[in-house]
Design an enzyme around this catalytic site. Structure first.
Site, PDB file in Angstrom:
ATOM      1  N   CYS A 117      -2.473  76.155 -20.125  1.00 43.40           N
ATOM      2  CA  CYS A 117      -2.326  77.492 -19.537  1.00 43.40           C
ATOM      3  C   CYS A 117      -3.643  77.948 -18.916  1.00 43.40           C
ATOM      4  O   CYS A 117      -4.678  77.928 -19.579  1.00 43.40           O
ATOM      5  CB  CYS A 117      -1.892  78.477 -20.613  1.00 43.40           C
ATOM      6  SG  CYS A 117      -2.061  80.187 -20.102  1.00 43.40           S
ATOM      7  N   CYS A 139      -5.241  81.038 -20.999  1.00 41.19           N
ATOM      8  CA  CYS A 139      -5.700  80.984 -22.385  1.00 41.19           C
ATOM      9  C   CYS A 139      -7.236  80.920 -22.458  1.00 41.19           C
ATOM     10  O   CYS A 139      -7.878  80.385 -21.546  1.00 41.19           O
ATOM     11  CB  CYS A 139      -5.092  79.764 -23.090  1.00 41.19           C
ATOM     12  SG  CYS A 139      -3.422  80.054 -23.723  1.00 41.19           S
ATOM     13  N   HIS A 153      -1.172  83.194 -26.357  1.00 42.44           N
ATOM     14  CA  HIS A 153      -0.288  82.736 -25.287  1.00 42.44           C
ATOM     15  C   HIS A 153       1.164  83.155 -25.490  1.00 42.44           C
ATOM     16  O   HIS A 153       1.886  83.372 -24.521  1.00 42.44           O
ATOM     17  CB  HIS A 153      -0.367  81.205 -25.234  1.00 42.44           C
ATOM     18  CG  HIS A 153       0.439  80.578 -24.131  1.00 42.44           C
ATOM     19  ND1 HIS A 153       0.038  80.612 -22.811  1.00 42.44           N
ATOM     20  CD2 HIS A 153       1.625  79.899 -24.152  1.00 42.44           C
ATOM     21  CE1 HIS A 153       0.940  79.969 -22.060  1.00 42.44           C
ATOM     22  NE2 HIS A 153       1.903  79.536 -22.850  1.00 42.44           N
ATOM     23  N   ASN A 204       4.691  91.386 -13.730  1.00 42.87           N
ATOM     24  CA  ASN A 204       5.973  90.689 -13.582  1.00 42.87           C
ATOM     25  C   ASN A 204       6.192  89.946 -14.878  1.00 42.87           C
ATOM     26  O   ASN A 204       5.435  89.053 -15.213  1.00 42.87           O
ATOM     27  CB  ASN A 204       5.931  89.675 -12.433  1.00 42.87           C
ATOM     28  CG  ASN A 204       5.865  90.348 -11.082  1.00 42.87           C
ATOM     29  OD1 ASN A 204       6.462  91.402 -10.883  1.00 42.87           O
ATOM     30  ND2 ASN A 204       5.140  89.754 -10.157  1.00 42.87           N
ATOM     31  N   SER A 247       5.231  83.186 -13.241  1.00 41.56           N
ATOM     32  CA  SER A 247       5.117  81.734 -13.356  1.00 41.56           C
ATOM     33  C   SER A 247       4.316  81.307 -14.581  1.00 41.56           C
ATOM     34  O   SER A 247       4.111  80.126 -14.804  1.00 41.56           O
ATOM     35  CB  SER A 247       4.504  81.148 -12.074  1.00 41.56           C
ATOM     36  OG  SER A 247       3.344  81.852 -11.714  1.00 41.56           O
ATOM     37  N   HIS A 291       2.011  83.550 -20.472  1.00 43.45           N
ATOM     38  CA  HIS A 291       0.865  84.192 -21.125  1.00 43.45           C
ATOM     39  C   HIS A 291       0.845  85.659 -20.689  1.00 43.45           C
ATOM     40  O   HIS A 291       0.858  85.950 -19.505  1.00 43.45           O
ATOM     41  CB  HIS A 291      -0.437  83.488 -20.730  1.00 43.45           C
ATOM     42  CG  HIS A 291      -1.590  83.874 -21.606  1.00 43.45           C
ATOM     43  ND1 HIS A 291      -2.249  82.984 -22.420  1.00 43.45           N
ATOM     44  CD2 HIS A 291      -2.178  85.075 -21.829  1.00 43.45           C
ATOM     45  CE1 HIS A 291      -3.205  83.613 -23.088  1.00 43.45           C
ATOM     46  NE2 HIS A 291      -3.176  84.893 -22.743  1.00 43.45           N
ATOM     47  N   HIS A 314       0.208  88.948 -19.177  1.00 41.71           N
ATOM     48  CA  HIS A 314      -0.802  89.368 -18.205  1.00 41.71           C
ATOM     49  C   HIS A 314      -0.206  90.289 -17.165  1.00 41.71           C
ATOM     50  O   HIS A 314       1.011  90.349 -16.993  1.00 41.71           O
ATOM     51  CB  HIS A 314      -1.413  88.148 -17.506  1.00 41.71           C
ATOM     52  CG  HIS A 314      -0.488  87.469 -16.540  1.00 41.71           C
ATOM     53  ND1 HIS A 314       0.598  86.697 -16.932  1.00 41.71           N
ATOM     54  CD2 HIS A 314      -0.453  87.463 -15.186  1.00 41.71           C
ATOM     55  CE1 HIS A 314       1.222  86.230 -15.869  1.00 41.71           C
ATOM     56  NE2 HIS A 314       0.628  86.680 -14.787  1.00 41.71           N
ATOM     57  N   GLN A 329      -1.196  92.020 -13.027  1.00 39.04           N
ATOM     58  CA  GLN A 329      -2.022  91.820 -11.849  1.00 39.04           C
ATOM     59  C   GLN A 329      -2.499  93.170 -11.343  1.00 39.04           C
ATOM     60  O   GLN A 329      -1.859  94.200 -11.570  1.00 39.04           O
ATOM     61  CB  GLN A 329      -1.230  91.119 -10.756  1.00 39.04           C
ATOM     62  CG  GLN A 329      -0.754  89.732 -11.153  1.00 39.04           C
ATOM     63  CD  GLN A 329      -0.290  88.935  -9.948  1.00 39.04           C
ATOM     64  OE1 GLN A 329      -0.957  88.880  -8.927  1.00 39.04           O
ATOM     65  NE2 GLN A 329       0.879  88.334 -10.060  1.00 39.04           N
TER      66      GLN A 329
HETATM   67  O1  LIG Z   1       1.324  86.329  -8.093  1.00 32.12           O
HETATM   68  P1  LIG Z   1       2.388  85.523  -8.786  1.00 32.12           P
HETATM   69  O2  LIG Z   1       2.665  85.980 -10.180  1.00 32.12           O
HETATM   70  O3  LIG Z   1       2.156  84.056  -8.675  1.00 32.12           O
HETATM   71  O4  LIG Z   1       3.710  85.827  -7.913  1.00 32.12           O
HETATM   72  C1  LIG Z   1       4.683  86.768  -8.200  1.00 32.12           C
HETATM   73  O5  LIG Z   1       4.251  88.113  -7.983  1.00 32.12           O
HETATM   74  C2  LIG Z   1       3.892  88.459  -6.647  1.00 32.12           C
HETATM   75  C3  LIG Z   1       3.585  89.934  -6.594  1.00 32.12           C
HETATM   76  O6  LIG Z   1       4.689  90.718  -6.972  1.00 32.12           O
HETATM   77  C4  LIG Z   1       4.990  88.092  -5.660  1.00 32.12           C
HETATM   78  O7  LIG Z   1       4.522  88.262  -4.348  1.00 32.12           O
HETATM   79  C5  LIG Z   1       5.461  86.644  -5.851  1.00 32.12           C
HETATM   80  O8  LIG Z   1       6.547  86.390  -5.003  1.00 32.12           O
HETATM   81  C6  LIG Z   1       5.857  86.437  -7.305  1.00 32.12           C
HETATM   82  O9  LIG Z   1       6.281  85.112  -7.514  1.00 32.12           O
END
Ligand SMILES: O=P(O)(O)O[C@H]1O[C@H](CO)[C@@H](O)[C@H](O)[C@H]1O
Ligand SMILES: O=P(O)(O)O[C@H]1O[C@H](CO)[C@@H](O)[C@H](O)[C@H]1O
Lengths: 390, 390
Positions: free
Chosen positions: B52, B55, B123, B192, B200, B203, B205, B207
């Protein structure tokens, strides 16, 4: 000439049809993908499925049986999102003595009727598998349904009468507009294709939702198109856009005499496409015989190229925008017939674009430019990939 | 008192925060579901995953290594959607002699910086597994990052200095604002969660995307809130909404002294939730020590209830809305701190709501009412379901 700088830098683009912006990050496709994979479409469906509620002769959820129809067949959705009759609801009454509620808890009743329309009697095919001549009956059915649902006073009423004369009725039966007191305002024709787009039955079909209200998206587009016409001395937004894109070329995927297919400047979905009438067509009923054939061809080109792109049955949602079912002369004149395709796949048959956190909270974001998408879609115009696998 | 009629009829509701409508079809959940099933979340993750990139101690894509951090850790996204430096792009220059293009092919350059922030060194856990006291460091880190990125002339600058003094810096290192000539305009903090929401890496988190532009959604909200204040003699939209919902009760999922958690009147997603500050908090830096704890508690309540609802790790996207990083006194005053949760699941751990064809082409549509969703979320406030399975 493509503006090369935009291939490399993060930027926002403006969608004049809805009046909103989106973020473009062309360099971002380089990141590795470790997230969800879509199931690749297995193309092992039978031509007839005895358990499919859309196949000819089969029984539906609420007990009705489909006729042994030949090409298209329309019926009222057994689980409609809107209905013709329901209890009354009077918003003014409800919030009469509550000023805050009347501002912050606003509701309007919505009535209407929803249809399901099959594209073919065959369970296992899609628009991409059908020749333009086989797609034509779909367009004819759309046209007849739209024409028969127009309001009494509709500016396109004469046009509608004409096409109802020209296009023979479907021998397998037709849907009639509801006999309700108040008129339907809008008809949204749309297709959800593929499990990734929430489609629960692979039998080729679309839906037609008619409502007593004008929904948000066509409403926004009409407002933007009307403003443009006003600001630009009567010129249409999509008229000018067609002119500009034919001149610039870099976003043109396909065109024939009547329709232009582009990855629009403001595309949100990776391979989003806009099919635009080249002349001022206000609604389906304005199309000539020949233009309906050309529209069928444009749909064929889009769906076949989509499938060829990643050699899979390409998921998408598509929808027509045209004049409302009930509208003024002014609104009908402002309308410009077009069709949107919103497909989610980004990199392959199994890796899609998610419009999630940032896109929901802040602003839509895309990874490849529409110009890059155009090049790819232009390159896969050949025969449908599955043909050679058969 | 719930307005019972709306439990049965199709209607539209108005979202005053964005100025748009959505369609509600309460009877529609009766339809059978034969479409895509989400993979139920397997909760068999290790506490530490050597592969990961989030981690502690592990190597990331571009070669950097994470420190042996204890709770949260923030770093610049290795695949940022926006960057600090890029080629120049001058829209006026590009479309100088092309009037149509300057109207219909509009672009603006966007710069900025994107961060990733882990919620925990472990994780295999999520916010739902964390106690409010463990979520507190996440809120503190958000606050410090927000505070350190404010513009020089920001009306909340003094507040920011104060909290930077109060909240001790993260011993595992902190991110510094970029030293660029032009100021960042907005900071979007979002999470997300779950593969269904494009995440994806499991873990825990979030953004943080900062941009030189004000994105669409917070922009729309600010405009609507500003209009409301103007029309209502200085009262705030969310101030009035909090008052109204506390009075009505029927959409309240949870509340403490500082925060109200409701399924908003205008919710689009089945179990959408809005966490709203009860007093006028303009941004993270306005929260007192005690309010940060209460905010942590509210997040804990939401995420735990979500997981309990279908006994699964509930996917969602969430995001904070607050005052821009660079703004006028007026804009800061108009801002009202809140957090959105948009979860896709509708009926079970594997059946989600798709916002597709009709929703994309016409208008968002939901199947259960927010009042029905509230009752369910109220009912699952107990201990996290997995605790008793351990
Ligand atoms: O940045 P990540 O987690 O790889 O990507 C995810 O969040 C982003 C922001 O919402 C999007 O644009 C991506 O399509 C989604 O897969
Ligand atoms: O009507 P269907 O195909 O069962 O349902 C699908 O399309 C509808 C209209 O876009 C959506 O509301 C549903 O979420 C989706 O699953």
């Amino acid at each position: 000439m493509p503006d090369k700088v935009l291939d490399d830098i993060s930027h926002r683009r403006y969608n004049p049809l809805t009046g909103s912006w989106l973020l473009v990050s062309p360099h971002r496709t380089k990141r590795p993908w470790q997230g969800q994979q879509e199931a690749p479409s297995k193309n092992k469906l039978p031509e007839y499925d005895p358990k499919c509620y859309l196949c000819p002769g089969n029984k539906r959820a609420q007990g009705d049986s489909n006729p042994q129809y030949q090409s298209t067949f329309a019926f009222v959705n057994d689980y409609s999102a809107v209905k013709e009759e329901q209890q009354e609801y009077n918003p003014e009454e409800v919030n009469k003595n509550d000023e805050l509620a009347s501002l912050l808890l606003q509701a309007q009743p919505v009535t209407g009727r929803c249809y399901v329309l099959t594209f073919s009697a065959k369970h296992h095919i899609t628009l991409a598998d059908m020749a333009a001549q086989e797609i034509l009956p779909v367009i004819e059915t759309w046209t007849r349904i739209y024409a028969s649902h127009l309001s009494q006073s509709h500016p396109l009423r004469a046009q509608a009468a004409k096409v109802l004369d020209q296009i023979p009725p479907n021998p397998d039966g037709e849907v009639e507009p509801p006999k309700q007191s108040h008129q339907l305002r809008y008809m949204q024709i749309f297709e959800n294709k593929g499990a990734a787009m929430g489609c629960s039955n692979p039998h080729p079909h679309c839906q037609i939702w008619t409502t007593s209200t004008l929904p948000e998206e066509p409403g926004k587009e009409l407002a933007q198109m009307s403003k443009y016409r006003h600001d630009r001395g009567g010129r249409h937004l999509l008229e000018d856009y067609v002119k500009l894109e034919i001149e610039k070329k870099e976003r043109v995927v396909f065109q024939n005499d009547a329709f232009l297919v582009v990855c629009p400047w403001w595309a949100v979905w990776p391979y989003e496409v806009l099919v635009i009438a080249k002349r001022h067509v206000r609604a389906l009923v304005d199309l000539t015989d020949d233009e309906r054939v050309q529209f069928a061809e444009a749909i064929q080109e889009v769906t076949r190229r989509y499938d060829n792109l990643f050699e899979t049955s390409f998921p998408y949602s598509s929808g027509l925008h045209q004049a409302p079912l009930d509208c003024s002369e002014e609104e009908a004149e402002t309308s410009w017939f077009h069709m949107h395709f919103y497909p989610p796949l980004l990199r392959s048959a199994t890796v899609r674009k998610f419009l999630v956190g940032y896109e929901m909270m802040a602003e839509p974001q895309r990874d490849i430019t529409p110009e890059q998408a155009t090049l790819k879609l232009r390159d896969c115009g050949g025969e449908l990939y599955r043909r050679s696998l058969e």
